[in-house]
Design an enzyme around this catalytic site. Structure first.
Site, mmCIF file in Angstrom:
data_model
loop_
_atom_site.group_PDB
_atom_site.id
_atom_site.type_symbol
_atom_site.label_atom_id
_atom_site.label_comp_id
_atom_site.label_asym_id
_atom_site.label_seq_id
_atom_site.Cartn_x
_atom_site.Cartn_y
_atom_site.Cartn_z
ATOM 1 N N LYS A 17 -5.476 56.600 4.718
ATOM 2 C CA LYS A 17 -5.948 57.406 5.844
ATOM 3 C C LYS A 17 -5.563 56.784 7.189
ATOM 4 O O LYS A 17 -5.116 57.494 8.087
ATOM 5 C CB LYS A 17 -7.463 57.537 5.716
ATOM 6 C CG LYS A 17 -8.104 58.614 6.527
ATOM 7 C CD LYS A 17 -9.488 58.919 5.992
ATOM 8 C CE LYS A 17 -10.343 57.705 5.727
ATOM 9 N NZ LYS A 17 -10.919 57.105 6.930
ATOM 10 N N ARG A 92 -19.336 61.592 8.078
ATOM 11 C CA ARG A 92 -19.449 60.869 6.811
ATOM 12 C C ARG A 92 -20.675 61.337 6.022
ATOM 13 O O ARG A 92 -20.818 60.969 4.866
ATOM 14 C CB ARG A 92 -19.651 59.371 7.073
ATOM 15 C CG ARG A 92 -18.406 58.584 7.438
ATOM 16 C CD ARG A 92 -17.675 58.061 6.226
ATOM 17 N NE ARG A 92 -17.423 56.642 6.165
ATOM 18 C CZ ARG A 92 -16.502 55.974 6.834
ATOM 19 N NH1 ARG A 92 -15.775 56.555 7.751
ATOM 20 N NH2 ARG A 92 -16.304 54.696 6.608
ATOM 21 N N ARG A 129 -4.912 45.234 0.498
ATOM 22 C CA ARG A 129 -4.726 45.548 1.927
ATOM 23 C C ARG A 129 -4.946 44.324 2.812
ATOM 24 O O ARG A 129 -5.839 43.521 2.578
ATOM 25 C CB ARG A 129 -5.735 46.641 2.316
ATOM 26 C CG ARG A 129 -5.762 46.952 3.799
ATOM 27 C CD ARG A 129 -6.410 48.259 4.090
ATOM 28 N NE ARG A 129 -7.854 48.290 3.850
ATOM 29 C CZ ARG A 129 -8.587 49.394 3.974
ATOM 30 N NH1 ARG A 129 -8.032 50.531 4.304
ATOM 31 N NH2 ARG A 129 -9.879 49.358 3.754
ATOM 32 N N ARG A 161 -9.533 42.214 5.560
ATOM 33 C CA ARG A 161 -10.634 42.765 6.349
ATOM 34 C C ARG A 161 -11.955 42.281 5.764
ATOM 35 O O ARG A 161 -12.105 42.242 4.555
ATOM 36 C CB ARG A 161 -10.567 44.294 6.286
ATOM 37 C CG ARG A 161 -10.919 44.946 7.591
ATOM 38 C CD ARG A 161 -10.622 46.417 7.542
ATOM 39 N NE ARG A 161 -11.711 47.172 6.962
ATOM 40 C CZ ARG A 161 -11.726 48.506 6.883
ATOM 41 N NH1 ARG A 161 -10.708 49.202 7.342
ATOM 42 N NH2 ARG A 161 -12.737 49.134 6.358
ATOM 43 N N ARG A 172 -18.887 50.952 -0.859
ATOM 44 C CA ARG A 172 -18.322 52.008 -0.011
ATOM 45 C C ARG A 172 -17.801 53.178 -0.829
ATOM 46 O O ARG A 172 -17.957 54.338 -0.437
ATOM 47 C CB ARG A 172 -17.215 51.428 0.881
ATOM 48 C CG ARG A 172 -17.789 50.721 2.101
ATOM 49 C CD ARG A 172 -16.888 49.605 2.578
ATOM 50 N NE ARG A 172 -15.629 50.098 3.047
ATOM 51 C CZ ARG A 172 -14.506 49.359 3.083
ATOM 52 N NH1 ARG A 172 -14.525 48.124 2.623
ATOM 53 N NH2 ARG A 172 -13.412 49.866 3.557
HETATM 54 P P1 AMP Z 1 -13.878 52.657 7.965
HETATM 55 O O1 AMP Z 1 -12.901 51.783 8.671
HETATM 56 O O2 AMP Z 1 -13.749 54.100 8.317
HETATM 57 O O3 AMP Z 1 -13.872 52.418 6.474
HETATM 58 O O4 AMP Z 1 -15.338 52.227 8.478
HETATM 59 C C1 AMP Z 1 -15.814 50.906 8.317
HETATM 60 C C2 AMP Z 1 -17.332 50.883 8.344
HETATM 61 O O5 AMP Z 1 -17.818 51.375 9.609
HETATM 62 C C3 AMP Z 1 -18.012 51.767 7.312
HETATM 63 O O6 AMP Z 1 -18.098 51.142 6.047
HETATM 64 C C4 AMP Z 1 -19.382 51.968 7.963
HETATM 65 O O7 AMP Z 1 -20.186 50.824 7.850
HETATM 66 C C5 AMP Z 1 -19.023 52.135 9.436
HETATM 67 N N1 AMP Z 1 -18.729 53.555 9.794
HETATM 68 C C6 AMP Z 1 -17.540 54.090 10.165
HETATM 69 N N2 AMP Z 1 -17.657 55.397 10.418
HETATM 70 C C7 AMP Z 1 -18.947 55.720 10.201
HETATM 71 C C8 AMP Z 1 -19.685 56.943 10.273
HETATM 72 N N3 AMP Z 1 -19.125 58.107 10.620
HETATM 73 N N4 AMP Z 1 -21.016 56.895 9.960
HETATM 74 C C9 AMP Z 1 -21.614 55.734 9.624
HETATM 75 N N5 AMP Z 1 -20.971 54.563 9.528
HETATM 76 C C10 AMP Z 1 -19.650 54.535 9.811
#
Ligand code: AMP
Length: 218
Positions: A17, A92, A129, A161, A172
């Site tokens: 993504k 989300r 990654r 990361r 996740r």
């Molecule tokens: P991502 O890089 O999109 O996987 O986001 C990393 C982390 O940020 C997620 O595992 C959540 O802890 C937080 N996060 C990102 N976007 C959201 C969202 N829309 N709602 C709640 N938590 C979020």
């Protein structure tokens, strides 16, 4: 610009993504609004908000809806997003989807794109990654930067990361199935969803995405 696209992109963590959203944002000339990147920037800046966000992220948990709604609404109200945007990582949850109209203001989204990759494939991808700690450029152990550990683009350190540990990945993916996957149905019932196969080489996926998006919104 006033007639750019307004896209919401879904995909399991590790579906490619981040890479595809960056390419699509450039292709359509709109800002790539990634909630994960925004939160990681706040963590790097060491703000009070960043410290709080880090607790959720390190635990592989989602931040509360009201916080995310406020954060994204504020971002989409900024000047560079007036002509369109690509939203990556929001909504989300059902609550965040219900709040979408408030977040997008008077210019609603055009289309939600589901980048579909099987769970077994994404587990392998996430564990390999690597990410540039400075600007978030993405690598993998299979496609490392030219100089080990140093970002080709900005010279930042290329690292695993923090939330790509095995326990956090599992948490996740489970959260995605429970909370985010049902949203795909939410967009489908509104006739606003397009699904693209993400289990292919990156350039093939980008072409498929652009074709699918152009077919639906032009
Ligand atoms: P991502 O890089 O999109 O996987 O986001 C990393 C982390 O940020 C997620 O595992 C959540 O802890 C937080 N996060 C990102 N976007 C959201 C969202 N829309 N709602 C709640 N938590 C979020």
């Amino acid at each position: 610009m006033s007639d750019g696209v307004r896209l919401i992109v879904f995909g399991r963590q590790g579906a490619g993504k981040g890479t595809q959203c960056a390419r699509l944002a450039e292709h359509y000339g709109v800002p790539h609004v990634s909630t994960g990147d925004m939160l990681r920037a706040a963590v790097r800046d060491g703000t009070e908000f960043g410290r709080k966000a880090k607790e959720y992220m390190d635990a592989g948990k989602l931040l509360p809806d009201d916080i995310m709604v406020g954060l994204v609404a504020e971002r989409l109200a900024q000047h560079d997003a007036r002509g369109g945007w690509l939203l990556d990582g929001y909504p989300r949850t059902a609550g965040q989807a219900e709040a979408l109209a408030a977040v997008t203001g008077d210019a609603p989204f055009d289309l939600a794109v589901n980048l579909e990759v099987p769970e077994a494939v994404v587990i392998d991808r996430i564990s390999s990654r690597r990410v540039c700690a400075k600007e978030g450029h993405i690598y993998s152990v299979h496609q490392p930067p030219a100089v080990p550990g140093v970002c080709d683009i900005c010279g930042g350190e290329v690292v695993l990361r923090e939330d790509d540990t095995e326990a956090a990945i599992r948490e996740r993916l489970a959260l995605y199935s429970e909370q985010t996957a049902p949203l795909i149905e939410w967009f489908e019932t509104r006739g606003k969803l397009v699904t693209v196969d993400g289990d292919a080489p990156p350039d093939t996926v980008t072409k498929a995405l652009v074709t699918a998006i152009d077919e639906r919104i032009s």
